[in-house]
Design a protein around this motif. Structure first.
Motif, PDB file in Angstrom:
ATOM      1  N   GLU A   2      35.313  90.455  31.986  1.00 60.44           N
ATOM      2  CA  GLU A   2      34.946  91.837  31.714  1.00 60.44           C
ATOM      3  C   GLU A   2      33.517  91.874  31.177  1.00 60.44           C
ATOM      4  OE1 GLU A   2      37.618  94.096  29.390  1.00 60.44           O
ATOM      5  OE2 GLU A   2      39.357  93.081  30.219  1.00 60.44           O
ATOM      6  N   LYS A   4      32.508  93.264  28.377  1.00 63.31           N
ATOM      7  CA  LYS A   4      32.460  92.996  26.938  1.00 63.31           C
ATOM      8  C   LYS A   4      32.426  91.501  26.659  1.00 63.31           C
ATOM      9  CE  LYS A   4      34.659  96.869  24.638  1.00 63.31           C
ATOM     10  NZ  LYS A   4      35.799  97.293  23.837  1.00 63.31           N
ATOM     11  N   THR A   5      33.247  90.761  27.360  1.00 61.43           N
ATOM     12  CA  THR A   5      33.309  89.317  27.153  1.00 61.43           C
ATOM     13  C   THR A   5      31.978  88.673  27.541  1.00 61.43           C
ATOM     14  OG1 THR A   5      35.648  89.427  27.738  1.00 61.43           O
ATOM     15  CG2 THR A   5      34.633  87.253  27.700  1.00 61.43           C
TER      16      THR A   5
END
Length: 97
Positions: A2, A4-5
Motif C-alpha cells: 500500500e 502508506k507502507t
C-alpha cells in the motif's frame, strides 16, 4: 504494498541515511590548515603610483604641475600599451649664427 507502507519504508530509509551521514561527519577528523612559513611577497613600490597619489591630493592645482602632467602621460602610455613619448628636443644656444 500500500502507499502508506511504502511511505513509511521511505521515511525509515531517509532517517537511517541521515543518521549515518551525521555519525560519519562527527567521527571525521579535520586536518589542520598548513601554516604559512614564508611571508607573502610584496610587489616593488611603484614611484609612478606614489606620484599619482600626490597629484590626486593636490586637486585642481595638479593640472598646472609639470610633474603631475608627466605622470599622467606615463600612466596613459602604460594603460594604452604604448612606448613612452620621447622628450622634446631642447634648442641649443650659443651656435654663433
Amino acid at each position: 504494498m500500500e502507499g502508506k507502507t511504502l511511505a513509511r519504508i521511505g521515511a525509515i530509509v531517509f532517517v537511517a541515511i541521515a543518521i549515518t551521514v551525521t555519525v560519519v561527519e562527527m567521527t571525521r577528523k579535520d586536518e589542520p590548515a598548513p601554516a604559512r612559513t614564508a611571508p607573502a611577497l610584496q610587489p616593488p613600490a611603484d614611484p609612478l603610483r606614489a606620484t599619482l597619489r600626490r597629484c590626486q591630493q593636490l586637486g585642481e592645482a595638479a593640472t598646472r604641475n609639470a610633474d603631475c602632467r608627466a605622470a599622467w602621460a606615463e600612466s596613459r602610455d602604460r594603460f594604452l600599451g604604448r612606448a613612452p613619448a620621447p622628450a622634446p628636443a631642447v634648442p641649443q644656444s650659443g651656435t654663433g649664427e
